[in-house]
Design a protein around this motif. Sequence first.
Motif, short mmCIF file in Angstrom:
data_model
loop_
_atom_site.label_atom_id
_atom_site.label_comp_id
_atom_site.label_asym_id
_atom_site.label_seq_id
_atom_site.Cartn_x
_atom_site.Cartn_y
_atom_site.Cartn_z
N HIS A 1 11.54 16.27 -1.40
CA HIS A 1 10.58 15.19 -1.23
C HIS A 1 10.99 14.33 -0.05
O HIS A 1 12.14 13.89 0.04
CB HIS A 1 10.49 14.32 -2.49
CG HIS A 1 9.90 15.05 -3.65
ND1 HIS A 1 8.56 15.37 -3.72
CD2 HIS A 1 10.46 15.53 -4.80
CE1 HIS A 1 8.33 16.01 -4.85
NE2 HIS A 1 9.46 16.13 -5.52
N ILE B 1 0.89 -1.17 0.00
CA ILE B 1 0.00 0.00 0.00
C ILE B 1 0.92 1.21 0.00
O ILE B 1 1.79 1.33 0.87
CB ILE B 1 -0.90 0.06 1.25
CG1 ILE B 1 -1.78 -1.17 1.36
CG2 ILE B 1 -1.77 1.32 1.22
CD1 ILE B 1 -2.62 -1.22 2.62
N SER B 2 0.74 2.07 -0.97
CA SER B 2 1.62 3.23 -1.03
C SER B 2 0.88 4.40 -1.66
O SER B 2 -0.26 4.25 -2.11
CB SER B 2 2.87 2.89 -1.84
OG SER B 2 2.52 2.52 -3.16
N ASP B 3 1.57 5.52 -1.69
CA ASP B 3 1.06 6.67 -2.43
C ASP B 3 0.95 6.30 -3.90
O ASP B 3 1.81 5.58 -4.43
CB ASP B 3 2.06 7.84 -2.34
CG ASP B 3 1.72 8.80 -1.23
OD1 ASP B 3 2.54 9.69 -0.99
OD2 ASP B 3 0.64 8.68 -0.62
N HIS C 1 4.55 15.99 2.85
CA HIS C 1 4.81 17.28 2.21
C HIS C 1 5.39 18.27 3.21
O HIS C 1 5.14 18.17 4.41
CB HIS C 1 3.50 17.83 1.63
CG HIS C 1 2.92 16.96 0.56
ND1 HIS C 1 3.58 16.71 -0.62
CD2 HIS C 1 1.75 16.27 0.49
CE1 HIS C 1 2.85 15.91 -1.37
NE2 HIS C 1 1.74 15.62 -0.71
N PRO C 2 6.15 19.26 2.71
CA PRO C 2 6.71 20.27 3.62
C PRO C 2 5.62 21.05 4.33
O PRO C 2 4.49 21.17 3.85
CB PRO C 2 7.49 21.20 2.67
CG PRO C 2 7.69 20.45 1.42
CD PRO C 2 6.56 19.48 1.31
N THR D 1 3.91 3.28 2.47
CA THR D 1 4.82 4.37 2.10
C THR D 1 4.01 5.56 1.60
O THR D 1 3.09 5.39 0.79
CB THR D 1 5.78 3.90 0.99
OG1 THR D 1 6.51 2.77 1.46
CG2 THR D 1 6.74 5.00 0.60
N ARG D 2 4.38 6.72 2.08
CA ARG D 2 3.70 7.95 1.63
C ARG D 2 4.69 9.10 1.58
O ARG D 2 5.69 9.10 2.32
CB ARG D 2 2.61 8.33 2.64
CG ARG D 2 1.26 7.75 2.38
CD ARG D 2 0.22 8.40 3.23
NE ARG D 2 -0.04 9.77 2.79
CZ ARG D 2 -1.11 10.44 3.16
NH1 ARG D 2 -1.99 9.89 3.96
NH2 ARG D 2 -1.29 11.67 2.76
N GLU D 3 4.37 10.10 0.75
CA GLU D 3 5.16 11.33 0.78
C GLU D 3 4.62 12.23 1.88
O GLU D 3 3.40 12.38 2.04
CB GLU D 3 5.11 12.06 -0.56
CG GLU D 3 5.84 13.38 -0.47
CD GLU D 3 6.34 13.93 -1.78
OE1 GLU D 3 6.04 13.34 -2.84
OE2 GLU D 3 7.01 14.98 -1.73
N ASN E 1 8.24 23.38 -4.13
CA ASN E 1 7.18 22.91 -3.24
C ASN E 1 7.34 23.40 -1.80
O ASN E 1 6.57 23.04 -0.93
CB ASN E 1 7.06 21.37 -3.28
CG ASN E 1 8.29 20.65 -2.77
OD1 ASN E 1 9.34 21.24 -2.54
ND2 ASN E 1 8.17 19.35 -2.62
#
Lengths: 476, 425
Positions: free
Chosen positions: B45, A51-53, B68-69, B64-66, A77
């Motif tokens: 990132h 499971i991930s982004d 964000h700032p 897993t995930r990003e 960003n």
Amino acid sequence: MKVKYSDYLELMDDKIESLRFLLDQHFEYTSILATDVSGSSYRVASRQKSISDYQFSERGFVVRVYQNGLYSEYSFNHFDVDDINGLALNIVDKLKKQLDMIKENSFVILTTPMINEEERQLFVEREVEKLPDEQGIDQIVNFLTNISDHGIKADKRIIECQAAVNMVHVNKAYFSKQKHLRQSYMFSEANIVALAKNDSDIKMAYKGYSGAIGAEIMDQMQNDVETVVKEAIALFDASPVEPGEYQVICTPEVAGLIAHEAFGHGVEMDMFVKERSLAKHYMGKQVASELVDMHDGALCAENTSSYSFDDEGVIANDTTIIDKGILVSGICDLLSALRLQHQPTGNGKRQSFERKAYTRMTNTIFSAKNDKLDDMVASIKFGYLLDGMQSGMEDPKNWGIQCILAKGHEIKDGKLTGKIIAPVIMTGYVPDLLKSIDMVGGEVAVFGSGYCGKGYKEYVKAADGGPYLRAKARLG
Amino acid sequence: MSDRLIELLKVKADGYKIINTTTRAHEFFFIKHKLDMNRYKDVEHTLLTVYKKDKEGKYLGSTTREIHPYLKNEELEMIIDQMVYSAQFVKNPYYELVKPEDKNISDQLKVDPLEVAKDIIMTIQATKETPITNINSYEVFVNEKIINIKNSLGVDVTYHTLDSQAEIIVNAKLDDQEIEIYRNYTFGTCDKEYLSQQLHNTLQIGIDRSKAVPTNNLKQFRVVFTDHNAIKLLNYFIDMTNVSSIYMKISDYQKGETIAEFTGNDRIGLSAKAKLFNSSKNHLYDEDGNLLCDRELISDGVGVDYWGNQQFSQYVGKSKASNFKNFVFAGGSFDQLELKRSPYLKAVEFSDFQCDSATGNFAGEIRLAYYFDGDKEIPVTGGSISGNIRQLQKQMRLAKDLKQIDNYLIPEYVVLDDVVVSGIN
């Protein structure tokens, strides 16, 4: 269910506008695209789960400025809301360093007119049947696990069966002096892949799903795993094709691949600017049989590339490209439109806020007519029903075709014989193929589970499709 | 944000890994030799992986995930809670995370990325064009990256990379025939001599392509593969030695066993390298935080070792985890003299050559090949080739001399017999 606009972009709205205003003091034109794309990717195979982004998730900003005939961009960003002035000065400084280098080395500029926009405000929140957040993670994983387990148990030669789904929420906002555009929409894509192995060989079969939809995509996957398994096993008995020219019937998926690879890339008008496209010299001319109509646009289907405005703030469109076999228009990003004195068509897309915008396809579709599949099969003395797309590559300069298809079903004396050829490479000259289309089916299907590259980079979502088509093609 | 994040993770997760990548890039886009656009990129990132053990310690879930700032504490907490919850549904067999090495190695970047971009542009602009061949357009990217990897067992490593890319379209026009050739060069910094030579070669190919005649229907024939097409074929051997292919039972590769029944004189030799001269993929550590050290994988057609990420290396249990990006193949015995003893088709340009590592199928439409008739090479175009490397590898021949293409050092050419060549003539 409404797909709610991003809380983050809502919060940032006036700050982005402040940044744009500050930058406008330094440049003749400034626009900012803000993106917040999020999604989850679920992948279940017998030996591995994840499971991930979603792989193309992003949150960031791209500033586009114009000065003295040149467009420059700055992607970032880190938006420090407590020092927007500092951010603006940093952007100016970094671009100035590049412009100084350009000047010192006497690089010649491709002078381009300045964008001239009409005032426009837009706020769109699209709808889906089921929001992903309302499905439990356990439900989704269990659903995919059932498919994977079922596939493995269906035949002892199956060494792996993977079920995967991506559900993606796209939020974008565009700011310029004249425009304030915001949109929120969803798309989903899924697949079932079966890998079969015997003593000497490994074969793969695949089924994809896609749409401008939410978690309801999983409803489409319910009953297909055994079909995918059977297709993988059947490939062990497939023969190579005897190279040559054949009468063929293309399934809607293959028709879509032809529309996208063989023709669509050739009418991307940034290629006209670069003198890289043969299509430029065929406007108004016959390039296909009279039965052929083709469209491209974010509005001409509801699938993975259906939006309200593109990444340059141009409102979405439905562009007729081929009308009764005559090439009538290309598709065009904003800067190419300025250079060609053409109208932009809402096809300016970026892989992400980090990348440049190019002319890209959205939904590229052959229109339906009236012929029936049974009649098409009955009409063929010896040929193939071509099915399943593996890959394709564009050749806008010479209108060459390369499509690699999963398989072909043999047709003899008007009947399917049960024999399969695989894999199949379709090659040739695009107008020859399109002019040979002499039967067109009555129902369009659209496919958007793949990704489109420009060369070997700049990957974006794109969908394509059409009805069943009968044509002549070179196979190898 | 990193400290706040770690404090929360220590409380909520059984383990974590954080990969933080800061990228600053210069990008320039040219149509003919006129500047279409300039771009600058400054992005950070943070990729977070959260781990959750089951009660018995048999499984390790992860997600897993990003991150964000500028997320607030409450947002970070909510995200971590969601990730920990998700991880429990991903039941993969248990494996250990990377432990810190005795010493940390770090490096510094010694070049100015804007200077590198300028050098690439000037080299392209200095290319000698002819009335027949010229450069249509090009895009230049230079990325400076700072990568930091931390995990819950104490790994905390930082290193720098510089990678460059030049995508170039070459045009060739002879009489009424006009064709283009696509090139995507990737490397570390600008090696002006190398890039100049590559561009010169490409312009020459353009001239040949404009003179090419239709490919004959050669049925089953000897085909010679070079450059990126050879790499795609050879990737089959790289993928076969990867622990994920073995664990998924796609590969039968075993240490100590021959990889195929080779009938010719040449055998596959393959090594994985931490660094290759001017590669765009020179990393000190892999994505799990393992320090990369060179490793032999296949020697003389016999399996020696494996490579791959932390998770699958532990599942297979036969090698130290290392996820390499640079690969070196040994040269063979096939020299030019032997090559010229029989007719062949040297496939130089495809519209898109594909080789599937799982099935072994390869195929591509020919845009330019050289047909050697026993006496001379004739440029040909059109048609396609196809085959299966699992079946054809037995009599594979490899050039004596090696050639580097970015992160690969491979034999100058790879020769396969009995490839299906479907011509258009």
